[in-house]
Design an enzyme around this catalytic site. Sequence first.
Site, PDB file in Angstrom:
ATOM      1  N   THR A 149      40.769  32.063  42.445  1.00  0.00           N
ATOM      2  CA  THR A 149      40.495  31.898  41.013  1.00  0.00           C
ATOM      3  C   THR A 149      41.760  31.320  40.358  1.00  0.00           C
ATOM      4  O   THR A 149      41.946  30.120  40.322  1.00  0.00           O
ATOM      5  CB  THR A 149      40.063  33.222  40.351  1.00  0.00           C
ATOM      6  OG1 THR A 149      40.994  34.251  40.691  1.00  0.00           O
ATOM      7  CG2 THR A 149      38.671  33.624  40.818  1.00  0.00           C
TER       8      THR A 149
ATOM      9  N   LYS B 144      42.744  36.693  48.197  1.00  0.00           N
ATOM     10  CA  LYS B 144      42.961  36.005  46.934  1.00  0.00           C
ATOM     11  C   LYS B 144      43.373  37.052  45.915  1.00  0.00           C
ATOM     12  O   LYS B 144      43.018  38.230  46.002  1.00  0.00           O
ATOM     13  CB  LYS B 144      41.710  35.247  46.479  1.00  0.00           C
ATOM     14  CG  LYS B 144      40.489  36.078  46.165  1.00  0.00           C
ATOM     15  CD  LYS B 144      40.446  36.690  44.792  1.00  0.00           C
ATOM     16  CE  LYS B 144      40.689  35.655  43.719  1.00  0.00           C
ATOM     17  NZ  LYS B 144      40.766  36.340  42.375  1.00  0.00           N
TER      18      LYS B 144
ATOM     19  N   THR C 285      42.873  44.828  47.583  1.00  0.00           N
ATOM     20  CA  THR C 285      43.297  43.876  46.577  1.00  0.00           C
ATOM     21  C   THR C 285      42.059  43.217  46.001  1.00  0.00           C
ATOM     22  O   THR C 285      40.946  43.636  46.295  1.00  0.00           O
ATOM     23  CB  THR C 285      44.244  42.838  47.170  1.00  0.00           C
ATOM     24  OG1 THR C 285      44.730  42.034  46.098  1.00  0.00           O
ATOM     25  CG2 THR C 285      43.571  41.977  48.195  1.00  0.00           C
TER      26      THR C 285
ATOM     27  N   GLU D  65      50.499  35.834  38.623  1.00  0.00           N
ATOM     28  CA  GLU D  65      50.288  34.892  37.515  1.00  0.00           C
ATOM     29  C   GLU D  65      51.573  34.701  36.701  1.00  0.00           C
ATOM     30  O   GLU D  65      52.082  35.643  36.095  1.00  0.00           O
ATOM     31  CB  GLU D  65      49.157  35.386  36.623  1.00  0.00           C
ATOM     32  CG  GLU D  65      47.798  35.282  37.295  1.00  0.00           C
ATOM     33  CD  GLU D  65      46.671  35.901  36.501  1.00  0.00           C
ATOM     34  OE1 GLU D  65      45.518  35.563  36.794  1.00  0.00           O
ATOM     35  OE2 GLU D  65      46.941  36.723  35.612  1.00  0.00           O
TER      36      GLU D  65
ATOM     37  N   ASN E  33      46.411  34.365  30.934  1.00  0.00           N
ATOM     38  CA  ASN E  33      45.393  35.352  30.620  1.00  0.00           C
ATOM     39  C   ASN E  33      44.831  35.205  29.210  1.00  0.00           C
ATOM     40  O   ASN E  33      43.684  35.583  28.952  1.00  0.00           O
ATOM     41  CB  ASN E  33      45.961  36.760  30.836  1.00  0.00           C
ATOM     42  CG  ASN E  33      46.053  37.079  32.316  1.00  0.00           C
ATOM     43  OD1 ASN E  33      45.062  37.416  32.947  1.00  0.00           O
ATOM     44  ND2 ASN E  33      47.244  36.967  32.885  1.00  0.00           N
TER      45      ASN E  33
ATOM     46  N   THR F  69      38.814  29.904  28.776  1.00  0.00           N
ATOM     47  CA  THR F  69      38.671  28.587  28.139  1.00  0.00           C
ATOM     48  C   THR F  69      38.881  27.460  29.130  1.00  0.00           C
ATOM     49  O   THR F  69      39.271  27.687  30.254  1.00  0.00           O
ATOM     50  CB  THR F  69      39.701  28.448  26.999  1.00  0.00           C
ATOM     51  OG1 THR F  69      41.013  28.609  27.540  1.00  0.00           O
ATOM     52  CG2 THR F  69      39.472  29.508  25.956  1.00  0.00           C
TER      53      THR F  69
END
Length: 410
Positions: free
Chosen positions: A158, A184, A195, A281, A405, A410
């Site tokens: 993702t 992932k 995870t 991230e 995040n 969007t």
Amino acid sequence: MAVFPQGLDATTIFPAMPAIAGIRLGTACAGIKQTLRDDLLLVELPASASVAAVFTQNAFCAAPVRVAKENLPHAPRWLLVNSGNANAGTGTQGLQDALFCCAEVGKLTGGDARQVLPFSTGVIGMPLPVEKIAAALPKAQVNLAEDHWSQAAQAIMTTDTFAKGVSQQIFIDGHSITINGISKGAGMIQPNMATLLAYVGTDACIGQALLQDCLAFAAEQSFNRISVDGDTSTNDACVLMASGCSSAPELVVGTEHYQRFADAVLSVMKQLAELIIRDGEGATKLMRIVVKEALDDAEAVQVGKTIAHSPLVKTAFFASDPNWGRILAAVGRAGVVNLVLEDVQIFLDDVCIVENGGRAGSYTEEAGQQVMDKAEITVTVKLGRGAAVQEVLTCDFSYDYVKINAEYRT
């Protein structure tokens, strides 16, 4: 000073992964959230396979998790994974959609829908586009092959910036056993079992109950020792599949052969867990939180995770600011009963920052800054209470974490 997301190195380049006899993987693009890469994975297992799995402990577990739990006792033959949509927080319709996808796999393969384990990852609260998945399934089936581990790792991503895979081979009585793992995850990472998504396959011959024990231990020591942001996903799942197609003898409990296999599985899963932290991230630093001299493992993990979850600690590391007081404060609020402050020592790499209840007499800001400027840092906490040692991996919080995040839908 990014660790890897903006500049891949040898640890994040997808490795060459050998085929595993009996486990076939096929991918396709269903266009669930994007159309630039495959987002659907079908895994086919032989009738001889044993399958073990662990799942999220989030009470709002996703519909596919609920269905996979129900189907696990039915000798699974297929796994179906989609990215781009979590099918979580979707109520009764979500359950019906997960069951529909299992039925579609059953129709396509001529198998039993109860032998399909469904998995989803992506946005929570959106209806699963089952028509797109059903339409893409035939292509995924056509693409089934034993050496498609790289394609599979890419299809389940993702917000990941790179595909994650690890492979290891051991020999028992001259016969090889291969273990391949993919995973992932980059955000919403503070697992309570595994995870976000992880799939480990092997050609070993091993019974389901023993395989489940092997997985539970490995997950606890690997994926349950990492945190990106302290959030436990609704969709966490980890599956260990053994095809039974190796010529090596069957693995049984209490033997040296089984222990070698279990150690190899743990090694693969620990490496996968570290790759997730390296790809956190917006991450620019990897931090190893090592807690020593705890009364027991649970206490060590508790202290390690309190530090790893702290936004103040994580933002200080992003700024390369040796604000040691934030680490001290996290240790103090970790809930350790009867902690003797004067016995606690805290280190940044080999630089002692706290001892005797306060700032170490030998500590200098210059020494602390030299450590904080690094991309990988070890924080060691000695509690002075016992002999237990545990390690938790985490990363920093950057501006990009907020951006990723804030713009996730969007």
